[in-house]
Design an enzyme around this catalytic site. Structure first.
Site, PDB file in Angstrom:
ATOM      1  N   GLY A 175      44.908  69.753  80.819  1.00 42.01           N
ATOM      2  CA  GLY A 175      44.548  69.410  79.448  1.00 42.01           C
ATOM      3  C   GLY A 175      43.360  68.472  79.312  1.00 42.01           C
TER       4      GLY A 175
ATOM      5  N   CYS B 167      40.992  63.372  89.650  1.00 40.48           N
ATOM      6  CA  CYS B 167      40.843  64.441  88.666  1.00 40.48           C
ATOM      7  C   CYS B 167      41.119  63.921  87.252  1.00 40.48           C
ATOM      8  CB  CYS B 167      41.724  65.623  89.054  1.00 40.48           C
ATOM      9  SG  CYS B 167      41.230  67.180  88.284  1.00 40.48           S
TER      10      CYS B 167
ATOM     11  N   ASN C  95      39.463  71.347  90.398  1.00 42.87           N
ATOM     12  CA  ASN C  95      40.140  72.109  89.354  1.00 42.87           C
ATOM     13  C   ASN C  95      40.144  71.280  88.081  1.00 42.87           C
ATOM     14  OD1 ASN C  95      41.750  73.590  87.669  1.00 42.87           O
ATOM     15  ND2 ASN C  95      43.650  73.134  88.738  1.00 42.87           N
TER      16      ASN C  95
ATOM     17  N   TYR D  31      36.991  69.335  82.300  1.00 40.99           N
ATOM     18  CA  TYR D  31      36.370  68.220  81.590  1.00 40.99           C
ATOM     19  C   TYR D  31      35.688  67.297  82.596  1.00 40.99           C
ATOM     20  CZ  TYR D  31      39.303  69.859  77.785  1.00 40.99           C
ATOM     21  OH  TYR D  31      39.897  70.649  76.833  1.00 40.99           O
TER      22      TYR D  31
ATOM     23  N   HIS E 186      39.419  66.725  94.751  1.00 41.34           N
ATOM     24  CA  HIS E 186      40.733  66.507  95.360  1.00 41.34           C
ATOM     25  C   HIS E 186      40.583  66.157  96.839  1.00 41.34           C
ATOM     26  CE1 HIS E 186      43.515  67.689  92.126  1.00 41.34           C
ATOM     27  NE2 HIS E 186      42.499  68.435  91.721  1.00 41.34           N
TER      28      HIS E 186
ATOM     29  N   GLU F  14      42.772  65.200  98.853  1.00 39.39           N
ATOM     30  CA  GLU F  14      43.949  65.600  99.639  1.00 39.39           C
ATOM     31  C   GLU F  14      43.954  67.086  99.980  1.00 39.39           C
ATOM     32  OE1 GLU F  14      44.784  67.242  95.788  1.00 39.39           O
ATOM     33  OE2 GLU F  14      43.920  65.332  96.402  1.00 39.39           O
TER      34      GLU F  14
END
Length: 354
Positions: free
Chosen positions: A213, A238, A280, A283, A323, A325
């Site tokens: 979102g 993120c 991913n 925004y 990311h 990880e």
């Protein structure tokens, strides 16, 4: 059995049903990774989205126990060019009630999204777009759908291990595993928990997770988070990166079609190195809204120049848009977790000695 991806502007892409044959709607996005389809489909950040795979063959190594990023796929549906094994992958999707379409011209779908930007679409048995009630991306419903409802405690064999509170906007399991591999105790808490509830757990550090979102949906909670992170070493990933920047006054904006895949180049502004990262998100933090007196801009997306990492000049807050990880991520990126835990441990030792 025929199935269709129908966009809100009326464009139709035919294919064949896989998974659970049911009508669903959501934002249509694409991911460019050549592997990791199981991790993609179980990534909570895809909640509410119909995910299109650009790689032409999906399912060729099955599904692997322990590789999912959550207990079930939170994405609304999936689109692929070819499903290697409909019996295996289709059955796995059906077990979780996720619809999909195979035999789709995914190249044309991606070209459409890249030219038109974010669009709503439907997976349906009929080649006609039908209005369906779906929560807006700027609704907090998406985070609510994937966050834990109660705290979840993950202990360590070392009673003196640093205690990290993971604020859950829809965290990936690999984030938890990365912290555990570094010997941390981890408590996962609901995203809406108050400052007092979090401090009562006596954390040594905080991690703001990824999630789905629009970050602006979380604006009412920013003031509380700002007061919290001033007190403890904090890492944001993120959506967590966007939230922390917003808490200190930065603005965020929507990207034309997002960054999704395991091949996004990110330049470390401090060393000049370029890392190929997993991402991913739809925004980004607006670069011109960052106060240079507060933030060091540590990482930049090499393709479009968007903000990929920040470090606060005054408080122990660091953030990354990618990311660290992720399995496709570079070892140096994974080192960001080690740096964070080292920072947490150093503060913990100073407090004990003091």
């Amino acid at each position: 059995m025929n199935a269709y991806l129908v966009f809100e502007d009326g464009d139709v892409f035919p294919g064949e049903w896989i998974g659970t044959p049911k009508m669903v709607a959501g934002e249509v996005v694409f991911t460019t990774g050549m592997t990791g389809y199981q991790e993609v489909m179980t990534d909570p950040s895809y909640a509410g989205q119909i995910v299109t795979f650009t790689y032409p063959l999906i399912g060729n190594y099955g599904t692997v126990i322990g590789e999912s990023e959550s207990s079930a796929p939170p994405c609304t549906g999936v689109i692929m060019s070819e499903c290697y094994s409909k019996a295996d992958l289709g059955e796995w999707l059906d077990q979780h009630g996720v619809p999909g379409i195979a035999s789709v011209d995914t190249r044309a779908v991606v070209k459409k999204i890249r030219s038109k930007g974010a669009l709503r679409g439907q997976i349906t048995s009929h080649p006609i777009f039908t209005e369906m009630e779906v929560a807006s991306p700027d609704s907090v419903e998406w985070v609510e759908a994937v966050s834990v409802d109660e705290p979840v405690f993950h202990t360590s064999s070392n009673p003196h291990a640093p205690h990290i509170v993971l604020i859950d906007f829809g965290y990936k399991a690999s984030i938890l595993h990365a912290l555990q591999e570094l010997g941390c105790q981890v408590t996962v808490v609901p995203w809406y928990w108050s400052t007092k509830e979090i401090l009562d757990l006596k954390p040594d550090g905080l991690l703001f997770s990824n999630g789905p979102g629009d970050p602006k949906a979380l604006t009412p909670w920013l003031a509380g988070w700002k007061s919290l992170v001033k007190q403890l070493p904090t890492l944001g990933i993120c959506l967590g990166h966007q939230v922390l920047a917003s808490a200190f006054g930065a603005d965020t904006k929507r990207l034309p079609f997002g960054h999704r895949g395991s091949n996004h180049p990110v330049r470390n502004q401090l060393t000049g190195e370029v890392w190929i990262t997993s991402q991913n998100h739809g925004y980004t933090v607006s670069a011109d809204s960052l106060d240079p007196a507060e933030w060091v801009w540590t990482h930049v997306h090499a393709n479009d120049g968007s903000v990929e990492g920040l470090a606060h000049r005054i408080y122990p807050v660091t953030t990354v848009q990618f990311h660290p990880e992720a399995h496709p991520g570079p070892s140096d990126a994974a080192g960001l977790f080690r740096d964070f835990v080292t920072q947490v441990t150093a503060k913990k030792e100073v407090e004990v000695v003091g």
